[in-house]
Every structure is written in structure tokens, then in C-alpha cells.
Design a protein around this motif. Structure first.
Motif, PDB file in Angstrom:
ATOM      1  N   THR A   1     -13.286 -13.348 -10.349  1.00 12.03           N
ATOM      2  CA  THR A   1     -14.678 -14.221 -10.989  1.00 12.03           C
ATOM      3  C   THR A   1     -14.210 -15.594 -11.665  1.00 12.03           C
ATOM      4  O   THR A   1     -14.661 -16.630 -11.108  1.00 12.03           O
ATOM      5  N   LYS A   2     -13.133 -15.496 -12.237  1.00 12.14           N
ATOM      6  CA  LYS A   2     -12.497 -16.631 -13.084  1.00 12.14           C
ATOM      7  C   LYS A   2     -12.042 -17.558 -12.036  1.00 12.14           C
ATOM      8  O   LYS A   2     -12.491 -18.889 -11.834  1.00 12.14           O
ATOM      9  N   GLY A   3     -11.328 -17.251 -10.808  1.00 13.85           N
ATOM     10  CA  GLY A   3     -10.724 -18.056  -9.871  1.00 13.85           C
ATOM     11  C   GLY A   3     -11.871 -18.636  -9.009  1.00 13.85           C
ATOM     12  O   GLY A   3     -11.835 -20.032  -8.711  1.00 13.85           O
ATOM     13  N   VAL A   4     -12.988 -18.120  -8.622  1.00 14.72           N
ATOM     14  CA  VAL A   4     -13.859 -18.722  -7.896  1.00 14.72           C
ATOM     15  C   VAL A   4     -14.763 -19.695  -8.678  1.00 14.72           C
ATOM     16  O   VAL A   4     -15.071 -20.825  -8.066  1.00 14.72           O
ATOM     17  N   ILE A   5     -14.774 -19.409  -9.777  1.00 13.83           N
ATOM     18  CA  ILE A   5     -15.622 -20.445 -10.753  1.00 13.83           C
ATOM     19  C   ILE A   5     -14.693 -21.657 -10.934  1.00 13.83           C
ATOM     20  O   ILE A   5     -15.069 -22.890 -10.905  1.00 13.83           O
ATOM     21  N   GLU A   6     -13.526 -21.540 -10.995  1.00 12.06           N
ATOM     22  CA  GLU A   6     -12.678 -22.666 -11.014  1.00 12.06           C
ATOM     23  C   GLU A   6     -12.454 -23.526  -9.677  1.00 12.06           C
ATOM     24  O   GLU A   6     -12.449 -24.799  -9.806  1.00 12.06           O
ATOM     25  N   LEU A   7     -12.466 -22.676  -8.743  1.00 10.90           N
ATOM     26  CA  LEU A   7     -12.777 -23.465  -7.301  1.00 10.90           C
ATOM     27  C   LEU A   7     -13.943 -24.157  -7.268  1.00 10.90           C
ATOM     28  O   LEU A   7     -13.855 -25.353  -6.769  1.00 10.90           O
ATOM     29  N   LEU A   8     -15.008 -23.799  -7.530  1.00 14.56           N
ATOM     30  CA  LEU A   8     -16.576 -24.412  -7.684  1.00 14.56           C
ATOM     31  C   LEU A   8     -16.176 -25.699  -8.536  1.00 14.56           C
ATOM     32  O   LEU A   8     -16.873 -26.636  -8.058  1.00 14.56           O
ATOM     33  N   THR A   9     -15.373 -25.699  -9.763  1.00 11.55           N
ATOM     34  CA  THR A   9     -15.363 -26.726 -10.566  1.00 11.55           C
ATOM     35  C   THR A   9     -14.357 -27.966  -9.764  1.00 11.55           C
ATOM     36  O   THR A   9     -14.975 -29.120  -9.702  1.00 11.55           O
ATOM     37  N   GLU A  10     -13.344 -27.360  -9.177  1.00 16.35           N
ATOM     38  CA  GLU A  10     -12.715 -28.270  -8.456  1.00 16.35           C
ATOM     39  C   GLU A  10     -13.425 -29.130  -7.332  1.00 16.35           C
ATOM     40  O   GLU A  10     -13.223 -30.329  -6.991  1.00 16.35           O
ATOM     41  N   ARG A  11     -14.262 -28.184  -6.663  1.00 14.24           N
ATOM     42  CA  ARG A  11     -14.979 -28.881  -5.621  1.00 14.24           C
ATOM     43  C   ARG A  11     -16.157 -29.848  -6.031  1.00 14.24           C
ATOM     44  O   ARG A  11     -16.982 -30.333  -5.284  1.00 14.24           O
ATOM     45  N   GLY A  12     -16.532 -29.779  -7.494  1.00 10.29           N
ATOM     46  CA  GLY A  12     -17.612 -30.187  -7.594  1.00 10.29           C
ATOM     47  C   GLY A  12     -18.989 -29.762  -7.506  1.00 10.29           C
ATOM     48  O   GLY A  12     -20.111 -30.174  -7.447  1.00 10.29           O
ATOM     49  N   ALA A  13     -18.948 -28.600  -7.290  1.00 10.35           N
ATOM     50  CA  ALA A  13     -20.053 -27.792  -6.771  1.00 10.35           C
ATOM     51  C   ALA A  13     -20.731 -26.795  -8.039  1.00 10.35           C
ATOM     52  O   ALA A  13     -21.696 -26.458  -7.623  1.00 10.35           O
ATOM     53  N   LEU A  14     -20.059 -26.651  -9.096  1.00  8.88           N
ATOM     54  CA  LEU A  14     -20.596 -25.981 -10.176  1.00  8.88           C
ATOM     55  C   LEU A  14     -21.597 -26.749 -10.982  1.00  8.88           C
ATOM     56  O   LEU A  14     -21.110 -27.849 -11.774  1.00  8.88           O
ATOM     57  N   LEU A  15     -22.712 -26.480 -10.885  1.00  7.75           N
ATOM     58  CA  LEU A  15     -24.058 -27.343 -11.731  1.00  7.75           C
ATOM     59  C   LEU A  15     -23.863 -26.653 -13.233  1.00  7.75           C
ATOM     60  O   LEU A  15     -24.029 -27.531 -14.114  1.00  7.75           O
ATOM     61  N   LYS A  16     -23.665 -25.297 -13.373  1.00  6.59           N
ATOM     62  CA  LYS A  16     -23.686 -24.895 -14.646  1.00  6.59           C
ATOM     63  C   LYS A  16     -23.047 -23.259 -14.681  1.00  6.59           C
ATOM     64  O   LYS A  16     -23.574 -22.391 -13.664  1.00  6.59           O
TER      65      LYS A  16
END
Length: 1029
Positions: free
Chosen positions: A449-464
Motif C-alpha cells: 500500500t505504501k509503495g502504491v501511494i508513493e508511485l501515485l505521488t511520483e506520477r502527480g496523481a495523488l489528490l489526497k
């Protein structure tokens, strides 16, 4: 009344008996060493009358000493009794079927409550004239025993063969059965509790019946296999059923709001044009609490009827789509004020496609669809639902329906999570290789789960990211969270038998009644039952797989072979081996293929392998009804068909467990046109809590072992040895359909209740030790008729309570009758007659006859609750002068005598009505006597006279019984001349004047009543007649 010296003798005699619970008697006794008002000459004379008083005598001990003395009566009320009653073939059969407890560890108070409730039912039926069948069972397969065995041998699972694991688990299970069986026998239950008598799910005879039930389900096409998401426990390494879950209200998930980039605008193109936006990038705002499932995304679900908004983020100008009703919520989450540009119906999005936010570029992946689903709402999230069919049943069903609607052939969902709950190499087929490399090998619930959230952050796709505390399913064994994971599993088709099952439920009685609704909801709420488990300790699912002999991948190219005839063939092979289902893991696969199919496969160049899955333990225990069916205890088919069992009784959690699995397997395997449930009545009980209302747990240190209650703890002062009957009476006294508390205070209160019951029984035994009154006396007084009426009412209430399984009502009725009606009232007012009258006295004979009727019913009602005590009472009632010797057998049981209903002739509403009116007067008189006693004008009520002026007709009618009712020496009703005493207490009651005055006559040294006319008389007239007879 008794002379004081007699009371002193009584108090120090081992065989004489005091009135059981009379507080006034104890006060009288405590004052007996005070100087007497009578002369010292009479005090000397009084002692000579001791031997003329008919004191109740019995060798029945005053103290229970239950921990030692219950064992003396154990055999006659358990093993000997069960064997005796089984031979009473002329009796109707009552069947209580035992839900098998898990054979793992010591027993707790919940076990005791469960087994005692069953015993109350069995014993109450036996004493009412039934023959009973009750065979305890043990659930001996499954993961907890396997894990315990692995911990014991301390060798990693992957270094052991299935045979080695099974051997260790079998040893652990058999040890658990032996441990629990020994502890169960200490409870004093009636049934087949001897060694080797219980049924065990690990025995081949049981497993064979289970496989035969499975065969019937195969015949009906109810057993299927497919690749779909099921509940899976990474901590246990196996699929789970709903009944194997518990829900953690404190679970915290790392939920994420994600920007999914739109690929093809579809209907959004017109929306953008309407607000003057061209060639802008648009994102879909999606919320999920399972970030680890995002790599498996295949679609987004929306509601085509819900309104959506196109909004702009003022910080960066990004455009997002969100449900209109959720836009304000999204603003709060993101901490910005989103500008609404346009609104439109959800149907506008159905031609829009998108790409995964985990890819570095949209060009590296195919576009994904948006479809409409009924479960999308505006209550939570964003109104756009991430869909991963490999990890959600709704997702799988909805996406499958979407594919079929487009005339596409549904394909198996790729699952990138392995059996350990970690991302697997399959992930490379779902995301870019570089992305997969950052996730493979990580536990999806934690590092994944932590890894997926980090990837979303890297891709600029994490809203919150928002941490959410919510209810989450956990494996009830390991206490760790579970997931949905797609894999090939075996299922029982519940949908095909659902309506038959519900119809069968409607023919069942439920206690409490809400159980029917609960069970029906569970049945209606499932369409399939995943019955396969990926562990070796269990009954194998009897399926073999064929595959091309020249293949390099036998697993993926295998085809299951499951037919009724081949399952029968497998059963015959296992039957021929001494090791039963263990041979499944030992024998070659070809041996489990029926000859014709094996020959055909050789011609076609196919090889064989065995399945490695075992059956869900709920399937194991759920087929236990087949044991009763095989015994053919009574008609279960045809017009006279009865349910296989009269009663199933377990905890409330078994609506989704054993009650349901038993119902489904019985319906599925039935050959009847209208199949029946295997039970006629379902009873549920709550949990046992500590006195503070907390669930018992080792961490809280509040666990109470039933054996520590029976035999006492290390500190006998703090944890006294109470014996089994006391704990049984506690069970009978509580409202068991709810959660019930237990603790030192409650046990002490129960002990006090038991002490009173014992004392009452002791008084009855001592009083009835003389020759019985065989015929109904000609003159039964009002009080006697009232007592027999109350006995009639007690009998009815107790029968109704036992037969409706409301045992607390039985206990309450018995203790109220025992403590209030019998001991505090009847014993108290009749002891003067019992002790001082002649044996031939009509009044005394009427009392003895009344007590005889009471005794038989009293013991019969008590027996199911406290069988050891009832056997002890019966032993001494038969005239034995001492306890039985340890190991004595063949003495017979109190349960061999059928509890006969109290005759209708004793139903006397008129006597009850008249006594209730007299009780009003009595209560007032007793109040006046207590005032006189408080003022130290009297020590005993026998020192007083009662005068009633303006007496009612009822009082006049029963004037002769009033002195007995009031326990005074004399009562004057409407006297011509009212005498005056040194003191007087008066009270107006319903037009009558009640007066309490000093007794006019002298005290009789024999009976202690003030009934001696002159000093010249040694004793009163009554006593004189008795002594001269």
C-alpha cells in the motif's frame, strides 16, 4: 412452638433439622439463652419433654461439600442413567444434536453454559418420560489445529510434506478431544460422554458420510469451480468463508483520492465545448480505501442517473470530474475551493475512457472503459468507483455483466497477489515492468500500500491521502485483516437451493424468535459458498485433474474431473485403506480415477494429478446431521416424517455458521420433493461476560475456568470450590439468550440460593421420614388446599418453562415457591402442629400428605438443574442412613421416575382467592407483632394474642386457622368482651380493627404456646392428650 431446650438440642444435633429459611426462627433461637419469663421450676420440667417432640430427622447433611460429595452420585446420574434410558424403547425419542466445539485447548465458561443448556433440555425431557439421544461431537479439522501442530513440531511448513502436517495435526486434535472430553465429564452432563463415544470429524466413518453428502451435491450440479475473488487470509494462507470472519471496528485504512487521466473524451467533449474549453486534460476523481488494488484496475463505475460536475482547481487549473453531491466534500478533502464549470448526467461518461495513473505515459497502456453500476451512490467517495474484479465480488460481478452486455466473453481476472498476500510477478502483466519491480514481493496491506501511494505521488496523481478508521473484516483465528483475492476455488451453488432453504426455515421454531429472521437473512444474502481451503488438514475435495502428458505446465493446462461416479470410486478406494482420507495424499493420482476414464485418458495421452484443496470446516460440521440419519432413530421421510433432530442449540454466531451450513447441506443432499431442515427447533445463547460486562480474555485477566469454580482456585478463600451443580444452577437462572455475566459476587449469590434449596430439601426429608400418608385425608384445611393449588401452579409453570426452554422461569418459580411459599410460610406456620401434635392428628396428617405431594414435584423440577443434589435427596429419601460408597453402581436414578403432572383436583382458585384476602390481614398482624418485638414486649409471637373486631365474613369463616396463620397462641374474632393488656398495638384494615395484646394463658413447657389454663396443669390440653395416648 418448640421448647427452648429442644431448639438448643436441635442446633447441636447432626440429624435434627431447623426450619430452613425462617428468619424469625433464627432470631428466636438466638434469644433462647436469655432468662425465661417462666419459673425455674418449669425450666427444669421443660427439659423432660424433649424426647416427646417429633423433630424432623435425617442423615442428609446440612453442608453440601459438593466438590467431594457430587462424585458419589456422578455415575448414577450420567453414564449409568444414559445407558438405562437407552433401553426404554417404549418411550418416545427426543434427539438433541450437538454442534461440535473446536477440539483446541481447555474449556471455558462459555463451553459450560452451552453444554449445561443442552443438558437441561435432555434431562427435562427424560424426566417427563422421553428416551433421549445426545452424542457430543468434536470439530477436529481446520487451520487452528494445523497451526498449533506446526508450532509444536517447530519446523517450517514448506519443509514438511502434507502427510507430516496431517499426522501432527491429527495428534494435536486427538489430544484436544481427550483433554476436553475429560473436562466435559466433570460437568455432570447426560449423554454419550464416555471415551470413544463422541463423534469426531476426523474419523473415517464421519468423513465418508461427508463425502457422500458431497456426492449428492455433485449429482445435482451444485458443486462448481471458477476463478473469482474470494475472501482470503494472508495470515492463514487460505480462502475463508463469511463465518470465519470477525469485524474490527478500529481498523485504519490509508484511503486515497486519485486523479485518473481521461483518454477518450466521449460525451465530455460536448461538456468542455459548452464552457469554451478545448484540448484540455481532464481527470476523473476516484476514492478508494484499498490503494493496493489500483494496479489491478480495469474500469471505473458511475451512476448514469446521478449528476456529475466538471470542476477546476484554482491552484493549478486542473480539471476534474466528480459527482455534484460530492464536490463540496472533495473541496474539504483537498483544502481548495473547486470551481464548478458544468454539470451533466452520468450517462454522458459512458463513452469516455481513461488510463491508469500508475503508468508513466498513457501511450504505454490500453484505454479503459467507464460503465454504469447500481451500487454507485453519492453517500461516500466521489461518485466514481475504481473497479478491480480480482479484488472485489461486486467489481467482479458488475464487470462480468458489462462484458456480457457487450457480447464479450468474460475472461479470468488476473490476480497479482500471491498466497502470502504479496504482490507477485503477475503484476508485470498489469503495469510497467519498472513499476512492478518497485512493488513485487511487498505485502499488499502494508508495504505494498505504501509503495502504491508513493508511485501515485511520483506520477502527480495523488489528490489526497486520508486515514480512515472503519469496520474491516479480520480472520477470526489470527486476528489479522483479510483481502479479496481472485483464484480458482470450489463453490457450492446456494442460489439454486435458496428458496427451498428459506421455505424449510419457516417450518422451524426459533428461541428467541428473531433467530428466524437472522438465519433467513444470511441464507438470502449469499449466492455461492466457497468450500475450498488451501491447507492439508481436512477432508480433501475429491477431484482429480487431467492434463496433456507432454505439457510443461500441468497446473494451467489441467481440466477437473468431478462426477458422481468418480467421487464414489474415490470413496471406495479410501474405504479400502486403513488410513482413510490420509491415503489421498499418499496414493497415486491414477488410483483415484475410475477405470473406464483412466483407460480413455491413456488412449488420449492425458496424465492425472490430484487436487490439494480441503473442504471448509463448516462443510465438515454442517454434515453432522448425516450421523443421525444413518442411525435411523425415527421416521424422517413420508407422512410421519420428523426432523432429524428436535433441537440444535449453539451461540448466536452460529446463524452464519453451523445452523446455516447444516441447513444448506441437508437441503442440497435431500431427495425429498419438499426438503426439511435437519432441526425442528433452533435455540441460541449469548456470550459469557465478567461482572463488569466485559468480554473475557487472557489479556484482561478476567477468564473464569469452569473447573476452577467446580474445584476451587489456588486460593480457596477467594475462589472456593462450589461443585458442578452450583454452576449449573447459575446457567439455569440467567436469561441465556442475551450475554450473561459471571464472577465472584454472582457465584456467591447463587451459592446462597443453593443453600436455601438444600435446607428446604433437608427439612422435607426429615419431616417425611415417618410412615407416609397413603390416602388423601378427609379434612384438608384451607392452607393445605392453598399449598396444593400453589404446587399445581408451580408444576404448570415449570413444565411450560422447561418445554419452552425458558429455564430461568423454572428457576424463579421454584425458588419463589421454595423460599417464600414453602419455607417462610408453610414450614413456619405448620411446625407447631408437626412437632407437637399426635401422629394421628387429622391436621398433622393433612400437612404430611401435602408435603409428600410437594416433595415429589419439588425434586422433579430441581433435578434437571441440580442433578447431583437431586440424586442425593433421592438417596436419603429411600431410607439410606449414610452416603453411598465411592464407585457404587446399580443404585438407580431419580430420573427413572417420571415426573407426573400435579392432579387437576388440586387446582383451587377459591382457596387461592380466600388465602390472598387473609394474607392482607396476616401482613398487618405480622407488622404489629414486629412492633411488639421491637419494643421488647415479646420475644416470640407465641407470647401474643390477636383480637379482630368487626371481622369480615371471610375472617369469621376461617377463624379456626388464624392462630396458625399468625403463629400466635390465640386469636379472638369479634369477642363479646375485649380484654385489656399491659400493652396493645392496633391497626384498622378494611373496616376491621386488629389488636395485638399479651397472651392471656400460661406458656406450655412442651409446645411453647401460651395455652396452659392454670399453673396446676403441667402442659396444655393438647400436649396432655398426646402424652397420655
Amino acid at each position: 412452638m418448640l421448647p427452648i431446650p429442644l431448639l438448643e438440642h436441635l442446633a447441636h444435633s447432626r440429624t435434627s433439622i431447623a426450619t430452613p429459611t425462617s428468619l424469625s426462627f433464627r432470631r428466636f433461637f438466638s434469644s433462647s439463652r436469655r432468662p425465661l419469663a417462666a419459673s425455674t421450676t418449669h425450666a427444669t420440667v421443660e427439659r423432660s419433654y424433649t424426647d416427646t417432640i417429633k423433630l424432623p430427622k435425617t442423615p442428609f447433611p446440612l453442608r453440601a461439600d459438593a466438590v467431594n460429595r457430587e462424585k458419589l452420585f456422578r455415575g448414577r446420574t450420567t453414564t449409568e442413567l444414559y445407558a438405562w434410558q437407552a433401553k426404554q424403547v417404549d418411550r418416545p425419542m427426543f434427539v438433541l444434536h450437538d454442534g461440535p466445539p473446536y477440539a483446541n485447548g481447555n474449556l471455558h465458561t462459555g463451553h459450560f453454559m452451552n453444554k449445561t443448556l443442552k443438558d437441561l433440555i435432555v434431562r427435562s425431557k427424560l424426566i417427563q418420560g422421553y428416551r433421549v439421544h445426545y452424542v457430543p461431537g468434536y470439530d477436529t479439522h481446520g487451520l487452528p489445529l494445523e497451526l498449533k501442530a506446526l508450532a509444536t513440531i517447530n519446523i517450517p511448513r514448506d519443509q514438511l510434506t502434507p502427510q507430516e502436517i496431517r499426522a501432527a495435526a491429527r495428534k494435536e486434535a486427538e489430544g484436544g478431544v481427550e483433554l476436553q472430553g475429560g473436562e466435559f465429564r466433570e460437568f455432570g452432563g447426560l449423554g454419550a460422554f464416555g471415551r470413544g463415544e463422541a463423534y469426531r470429524t476426523l474419523d473415517w466413518s464421519y468423513e465418508k458420510r461427508q463425502l457422500e453428502v458431497f456426492t449428492e451435491m455433485v449429482k445435482k450440479g451444485l458443486i462448481t469451480t471458477h476463478h473469482r475473488p474470494t475472501l482470503y487470509s494472508p495470515s492463514s494462507g487460505t480462502a475463508l468463508a463469511e463465518a470465519e470472519l470477525e469485524y474490527n471496528e478500529e481498523h485504519v485504512s490509508r484511503s486515497v483520492y486519485v486523479d485518473f487521466p481521461v483518454a477518450e473524451l466521449g460525451g465530455l467533449r460536448d461538456v468542455l465545448a459548452s464552457v469554451g474549453v478545448v484540448d484540455a486534460k481532464v481527470g476523473l476523481a476516484v476514492w478508494t480505501t484499498t490503494a493496493w488494488t489500483l494496479p489491478s484496475n480495469v474500469a471505473i463505475a458511475v451512476s448514469e442517473t446521478m449528476e456529475y460536475s466538471l470542476v477546476r482547481n484554482p491552484d493549478d487549473g486542473a480539471l476534474l470530474v466528480v459527482a455534484t453531491e460530492r464536490a463540496e466534500h472533495l473541496c474539504e478533502v483537498m483544502g481548495v475551493t473547486l470551481e464548478t464549470l458544468a454539470t451533466f448526467p452520468g450517462s454522458t461518461l459512458l463513452q469516455t475512457t481513461f488510463t491508469s495513473p500508475l503508468f508513466s505515459s498513457p501511450s504505454f497502456q490500453p484505454a479503459r472503459p467507464i460503465f454504469s453500476a447500481p451500487y454507485v451512490t453519492s453517500t461516500t467517495g466521489t461518485g466514481l468507483v475504481h473497479t478491480a474484479p480480482a479484488h472485489g465480488v461486486e467489481d467482479w460481478e458488475a464487470f462480468r455483466a458489462y462484458q456480457l452486455a457487450r457480447n464479450e466473453q468474460p475472461t479470468d481476472s488476473l490476480c497479482a497477489v500471491d498466497g502470502a498476500g504479496k504482490f507477485s510477478d503477475v503484476l508485470e502483466s498489469l503495469v510497467e515492468k519498472e513499476t512492478a519491480g518497485k512493488l513485487v514481493g511487498k505485502e499488499v496491506l502494508y508495504a505494498g500500500t505504501k509503495g502504491v501511494i508513493e508511485l501515485l505521488t511520483e506520477r502527480g496523481a495523488l489528490l489526497k491521502e486520508v486515514r480512515v478508521k472503519h469496520k474491516f473484516p479480520y480472520d477470526w483465528r489470527t486476528k489479522k485483516p483479510v483481502i479479496y483475492r481472485a483464484s480458482s476455488q470450489w463453490f457450492a451453488n446456494v442460489e439454486a437451493i435458496k428458496e427451498q432453504a428459506v421455505a424449510a426455515i419457516n417450518e422451524v421454531d426459533f428461541y428467541p424468535s428473531k433467530g428466524r429472521t437472522i438465519l433467513e437473512q444470511y441464507v438470502r444474502g449469499r449466492s455461492e459458498w466457497c468450500i475450498s481451503r488451501q491447507r492439508p488438514w481436512g477432508v480433501p475435495i475429491p477431484v482429480v485433474y487431467s492434463y496433456p502428458a507432454n505439457t510443461s505446465d500441468p497446473i494451467s493446462s489441467s481440466t477437473p474431473y468431478l462426477t458422481p461416479s468418480n467421487v464414489n470410486h474415490i470413496i471406495s478406494v479410501l474405504e479400502s485403506k486403513a488410513t482413510g482420507t490420509d491415503y489421498w495424499w499418499e496414493g497415486p493420482a491414477e488410483e483415484f480415477v475410475e477405470p473406464a476414464e483412466l483407460e480413455r485418458s491413456r488412449v488420449e495421452g492425458r496424465a492425472w494429478r490430484k487436487g490439494t484443496d480441503t473442504m471448509d470446516v463448516w462443510f465438515d460440521s454442517g454434515t453432522s446431521w448425516s450421523l443421525i440419519k444413518e442411525l435411523d432413530l425415527r421416521p424422517s421421510t413420508g407422512v410421519d416424517a420428523l426432523p432429524l433432530a428436535d433441537v440444535y442449540l449453539e451461540g448466536t454466531d452460529q446463524h452464519r455458521g453451523w445452523f446455516q451450513s447444516s441447513l444448506l447441506t441437508a437441503i442440497a443432499a435431500s431427495g425429498a420433493e419438499v426438503p426439511k431442515a435437519p432441526y425442528g427447533t433452533v435455540i441460541t445463547h449469548g456470550m459469557v461476560l465478567d461482572e463488569a460486562g466485559r468480554k473475557m480474555s487472557k489479556s484482561l485477566g478476567n477468564v473464569i475456568s469452569p473447573l476452577s469454580v467446580i474445584y476451587g482456585g489456588e486460593n480457596k478463600k477467594k475462589e472456593p470450590a462450589y461443585g458442578a451443580d452450583l454452576l449449573r444452577v447459575w446457567v439455569a437462572s440467567v436469561e441465556y439468550t442475551r450475554d450473561v455475566p459471571i464472577g465472584p459476587t454472582i457465584l456467591a449469590q447463587t451459592f446462597e440460593g443453593m443453600r436455601k434449596i438444600r435446607n428446604t430439601a433437608r427439612f422435607l426429608l426429615g419431616t417425611l421420614a415417618e410412615e407416609p400418608v397413603e390416602t388423601v385425608p378427609e379434612q384438608l384445611g384451607l392452607v393445605d388446599r392453598y399449598m396444593l393449588h400453589e404446587l399445581y401452579e408451580l408444576d404448570r409453570a415449570a413444565r411450560e418453562g422447561y418445554n419452552s426452554f425458558a429455564f430461568n422461569r423454572v428457576y424463579q418459580a421454584l425458588t419463589t415457591f421454595s423460599n417464600t411459599t414453602l419455607s417462610a410460610f408453610y414450614f413456619n406456620i405448620t411446625k407447631d402442629c408437626l412437632y407437637a401434635d399426635a401422629s394421628s392428628s387429622p391436621q398433622r396428617r393433612a400437612i404430611i400428605y401435602t408435603l409428600q405431594q410437594i416433595f415429589d414435584t419439588y425434586v422433579a423440577i430441581l433435578a434437571p438443574m441440580a442433578p447431583h443434589l437431586a440424586e442425593e435427596i433421592q438417596h436419603f429419601a429411600l431410607g439410606h442412613p449414610t452416603d453411598p460408597k465411592a464407585g457404587d453402581s446399580g443404585s438407580g436414578s431419580v430420573f427413572e421416575k417420571v415426573w407426573k403432572p400435579v392432579s387437576e383436583r388440586w387446582k383451587d382458585e377459591q382457596a387461592k382467592k380466600e388465602m390472598e384476602e387473609l394474607f392482607v390481614v396476616r401482613d398487618e398482624v405480622m407488622g404489629l407483632l414486629e412492633l411488639a418485638r421491637t419494643d421488647k414486649n415479646i420475644r416470640s409471637s407465641a407470647e401474643a394474642t390477636v383480637v379482630i373486631s368487626n371481622a369480615s365474613n371471610l375472617v369469621k369463616k376461617h377463624a379456626e386457622v388464624l392462630s396458625t396463620l399468625f403463629v400466635v397462641s390465640e386469636v379472638h374474632v369479634d369477642p363479646a368482651v375485649t380484654s385489656e393488656g399491659a400493652w396493645t398495638y392496633n391497626k384498622e384494615v378494611t373496616g376491621m380493627t386488629l389488636s395485638v395484646l399479651p397472651a392471656e394463658k400460661l406458656k406450655c413447657p412442651r409446645c411453647r404456646t401460651h395455652s396452659r389454663a392454670t399453673e396446676e396443669e403441667d402442659v396444655c390440653g393438647r400436649c396432655s392428650a398426646v402424652l397420655s395416648a
